[in-house]
Design an enzyme around this catalytic site. Sequence first.
Site, PDB file in Angstrom:
ATOM      1  N   GLY A 290       0.682  -1.147   0.091  1.00  0.00           N
ATOM      2  CA  GLY A 290       0.138   0.092   0.100  1.00  0.00           C
ATOM      3  C   GLY A 290       0.847   1.243   0.232  1.00  0.00           C
ATOM      4  O   GLY A 290       0.681   2.248   0.734  1.00  0.00           O
ATOM      5  N   ALA A 291       1.781   1.329  -0.875  1.00  0.00           N
ATOM      6  CA  ALA A 291       2.855   2.337  -0.954  1.00  0.00           C
ATOM      7  C   ALA A 291       2.544   3.389  -1.912  1.00  0.00           C
ATOM      8  O   ALA A 291       3.283   4.231  -2.413  1.00  0.00           O
ATOM      9  CB  ALA A 291       4.190   1.833  -1.051  1.00  0.00           C
TER      10      ALA A 291
ATOM     11  N   TYR B  60     -13.229  -2.686  11.519  1.00  0.00           N
ATOM     12  CA  TYR B  60     -12.008  -2.143  11.443  1.00  0.00           C
ATOM     13  C   TYR B  60     -11.117  -2.396  12.740  1.00  0.00           C
ATOM     14  O   TYR B  60     -10.083  -2.956  12.813  1.00  0.00           O
ATOM     15  CB  TYR B  60     -12.116  -0.648  10.802  1.00  0.00           C
ATOM     16  CG  TYR B  60     -10.378  -0.093  11.054  1.00  0.00           C
ATOM     17  CD1 TYR B  60      -9.701  -0.446   9.837  1.00  0.00           C
ATOM     18  CD2 TYR B  60     -10.241   0.985  12.000  1.00  0.00           C
ATOM     19  CE1 TYR B  60      -8.564   0.103   9.755  1.00  0.00           C
ATOM     20  CE2 TYR B  60      -8.916   1.384  11.785  1.00  0.00           C
ATOM     21  CZ  TYR B  60      -8.042   1.118  10.669  1.00  0.00           C
ATOM     22  OH  TYR B  60      -6.744   1.786  10.636  1.00  0.00           O
TER      23      TYR B  60
ATOM     24  N   GLY C  15      -0.798   7.941   0.846  1.00  0.00           N
ATOM     25  CA  GLY C  15      -0.685   8.070   2.224  1.00  0.00           C
ATOM     26  C   GLY C  15       0.493   7.710   3.005  1.00  0.00           C
ATOM     27  O   GLY C  15       1.759   8.067   2.601  1.00  0.00           O
ATOM     28  N   ILE C  16       0.391   6.916   4.286  1.00  0.00           N
ATOM     29  CA  ILE C  16       1.516   6.664   5.108  1.00  0.00           C
ATOM     30  C   ILE C  16       2.795   5.690   4.272  1.00  0.00           C
ATOM     31  O   ILE C  16       3.765   5.799   4.504  1.00  0.00           O
ATOM     32  CB  ILE C  16       0.960   5.795   6.242  1.00  0.00           C
ATOM     33  CG1 ILE C  16       0.208   7.040   7.050  1.00  0.00           C
ATOM     34  CG2 ILE C  16       2.245   5.536   7.375  1.00  0.00           C
ATOM     35  CD1 ILE C  16      -0.464   6.275   8.299  1.00  0.00           C
ATOM     36  N   GLY C  17       2.077   4.721   3.466  1.00  0.00           N
ATOM     37  CA  GLY C  17       2.917   3.817   2.692  1.00  0.00           C
ATOM     38  C   GLY C  17       3.956   4.520   1.866  1.00  0.00           C
ATOM     39  O   GLY C  17       5.054   4.480   1.880  1.00  0.00           O
TER      40      GLY C  17
HETATM   41  N1  LIG Z   1      -4.540   7.470   8.517  1.00  0.00           N
HETATM   42  C1  LIG Z   1      -4.727   7.113   9.766  1.00  0.00           C
HETATM   43  O1  LIG Z   1      -5.213   7.993  10.524  1.00  0.00           O
HETATM   44  C2  LIG Z   1      -4.602   5.850  10.041  1.00  0.00           C
HETATM   45  C3  LIG Z   1      -4.507   5.578  11.757  1.00  0.00           C
HETATM   46  C4  LIG Z   1      -4.244   4.472  12.278  1.00  0.00           C
HETATM   47  C5  LIG Z   1      -4.086   3.423  11.274  1.00  0.00           C
HETATM   48  N2  LIG Z   1      -3.910   3.556  10.021  1.00  0.00           N
HETATM   49  C6  LIG Z   1      -3.277   2.279   9.285  1.00  0.00           C
HETATM   50  O2  LIG Z   1      -2.279   2.830   8.280  1.00  0.00           O
HETATM   51  C7  LIG Z   1      -2.191   2.219   7.098  1.00  0.00           C
HETATM   52  C8  LIG Z   1      -2.121   3.022   5.960  1.00  0.00           C
HETATM   53  O3  LIG Z   1      -3.112   3.705   5.831  1.00  0.00           O
HETATM   54  P1  LIG Z   1      -3.354   5.377   5.135  1.00  0.00           P
HETATM   55  O4  LIG Z   1      -3.911   6.003   6.308  1.00  0.00           O
HETATM   56  O5  LIG Z   1      -1.891   5.418   4.453  1.00  0.00           O
HETATM   57  O6  LIG Z   1      -4.530   5.105   4.226  1.00  0.00           O
HETATM   58  P2  LIG Z   1      -4.621   5.243   2.534  1.00  0.00           P
HETATM   59  O7  LIG Z   1      -4.137   6.515   2.129  1.00  0.00           O
HETATM   60  O8  LIG Z   1      -5.762   5.062   2.379  1.00  0.00           O
HETATM   61  O9  LIG Z   1      -3.827   4.361   1.740  1.00  0.00           O
HETATM   62  C9  LIG Z   1      -3.769   2.773   1.756  1.00  0.00           C
HETATM   63  C10 LIG Z   1      -2.846   2.349   0.846  1.00  0.00           C
HETATM   64  O10 LIG Z   1      -3.448   0.718   0.628  1.00  0.00           O
HETATM   65  C11 LIG Z   1      -3.502   0.616  -0.520  1.00  0.00           C
HETATM   66  N3  LIG Z   1      -4.672  -0.271  -0.925  1.00  0.00           N
HETATM   67  C12 LIG Z   1      -6.074  -0.170  -0.379  1.00  0.00           C
HETATM   68  N4  LIG Z   1      -6.793  -1.402  -0.688  1.00  0.00           N
HETATM   69  C13 LIG Z   1      -5.930  -1.869  -1.433  1.00  0.00           C
HETATM   70  C14 LIG Z   1      -5.986  -3.451  -1.869  1.00  0.00           C
HETATM   71  N5  LIG Z   1      -7.375  -3.936  -2.032  1.00  0.00           N
HETATM   72  N6  LIG Z   1      -4.990  -4.030  -2.470  1.00  0.00           N
HETATM   73  C15 LIG Z   1      -3.921  -3.313  -2.589  1.00  0.00           C
HETATM   74  N7  LIG Z   1      -3.567  -2.114  -2.306  1.00  0.00           N
HETATM   75  C16 LIG Z   1      -4.625  -1.373  -1.413  1.00  0.00           C
HETATM   76  C17 LIG Z   1      -4.067   1.912  -1.211  1.00  0.00           C
HETATM   77  O11 LIG Z   1      -3.917   2.076  -2.814  1.00  0.00           O
HETATM   78  P3  LIG Z   1      -4.556   2.728  -3.831  1.00  0.00           P
HETATM   79  O12 LIG Z   1      -3.728   3.808  -4.009  1.00  0.00           O
HETATM   80  O13 LIG Z   1      -4.829   1.781  -4.807  1.00  0.00           O
HETATM   81  O14 LIG Z   1      -5.669   2.937  -3.261  1.00  0.00           O
HETATM   82  C18 LIG Z   1      -2.899   2.770  -0.679  1.00  0.00           C
HETATM   83  O15 LIG Z   1      -1.758   2.678  -1.238  1.00  0.00           O
HETATM   84  C19 LIG Z   1      -3.466   1.288   6.827  1.00  0.00           C
HETATM   85  O16 LIG Z   1      -3.169  -0.075   7.554  1.00  0.00           O
HETATM   86  C20 LIG Z   1      -4.362   1.945   8.026  1.00  0.00           C
HETATM   87  O17 LIG Z   1      -5.316   1.005   8.662  1.00  0.00           O
HETATM   88  C21 LIG Z   1      -3.999   4.901   9.273  1.00  0.00           C
END
Ligand SMILES: NC(=O)c1ccc[n+]([C@@H]2O[C@H](COP(=O)([O-])OP(=O)(O)OC[C@H]3O[C@@H](n4cnc5c(N)ncnc54)[C@H](OP(=O)(O)O)[C@@H]3O)[C@@H](O)[C@H]2O)c1
Length: 287
Positions: free
Chosen positions: A11-12, A167, A15-17
């Site tokens: 998931g890079a 979740y 966002g965070i990735g």
């Molecule tokens: N943001 C927060 O406040 C927060 C808080 C606690 C934990 N987290 C955790 O941190 C992690 C990263 O989240 P984020 O906030 O950076 O979210 P994000 O911006 O939605 O990024 C998620 C990443 O995962 C990828 N992804 C989603 N569904 C997928 C699938 N079916 N197959 C392959 N890749 C997929 C997305 O790809 P696409 O670009 O293709 O959509 C994107 O690269 C997650 O595990 C989340 O639960 C986040």
Amino acid sequence: MNKRRIVLITGATGGIGKAAATAMAKRDYIVIIHGRNEEKTRQVAIEIQKISGNKNVDWIIGDLFLLAEVRKIATNFKKKYDRLDILINNAGGIMGKKRENTSEGIEKTIAINLLAPFLLTGLLLDLLEKSDEGRIINVSSNSHQLNANPDFKDLELKNNYTPLRAYGNVKLFLIWISQTLSEKLILLNTNNPTVNTLHPGAISTNFGVNSDLGILLNIIGKIARPFLKTPEQGTETIIYLATSSEVKNISGKYFVKNKLANVSDKYYSKQNKELIWDYCLEKTKIQ
Ligand SMILES: NC(=O)c1ccc[n+]([C@@H]2O[C@H](COP(=O)([O-])OP(=O)(O)OC[C@H]3O[C@@H](n4cnc5c(N)ncnc54)[C@H](OP(=O)(O)O)[C@@H]3O)[C@@H](O)[C@H]2O)c1
């Protein structure tokens, strides 16, 4: 260790990735970013190469909703690399208010946040064991404390599904399977790779943006957005767990802001933890 270390981040593409991949590329790691869309992932890899000045940013494709695709990612990774130093299972997220199954018949929240990292880790474990200092980092959430409310007879919430409950549950289960794997590795007399989990903070990303969570949560999400931290700030604990020598022998732990933190014990029992491990084994059919 003179070899350049190899890191795979799921998931890079955003966002965070993406921020973590950029930070690792700047530190001269060999970085493999994972995404589900070939063109988007390739573009992001090229962008990170330019920003970091590091040519060794590669990409790999697969939809983590599907276990067949997770298998494809592992197979393709092994065609190119014979060692992995750091696996960051970052991809994940919250689904919509309507409960949905993947085409493999698994509830989507559990498929991407729990089964995908479980299977990918299992399939790449032999490569991680070849590292001098293998590290598995699973991105969980404090939602495991705030929102988990599992029904151990209905893990996929066929009844009483809400996106937040699903979740919170899977982020708790992710911590439990990480602890179990760590315990199993230690029983085999190896602390290599280590396995740790973390909460990245409340970060402004695409998290939840495209999920229809219902009117109330959609409004709360919009109001909260300006107060959230940046994706770069959200990488702090990931980069710490990936790079710091302070944690090289620590395994099975949960971190917040670079510090050991407590895991909620509200639903903990040895049996419940084993049940989640067995569920993952049964669904992924990994040996
Ligand atoms: N943001 C927060 O406040 C927060 C808080 C606690 C934990 N987290 C955790 O941190 C992690 C990263 O989240 P984020 O906030 O950076 O979210 P994000 O911006 O939605 O990024 C998620 C990443 O995962 C990828 N992804 C989603 N569904 C997928 C699938 N079916 N197959 C392959 N890749 C997929 C997305 O790809 P696409 O670009 O293709 O959509 C994107 O690269 C997650 O595990 C989340 O639960 C986040």
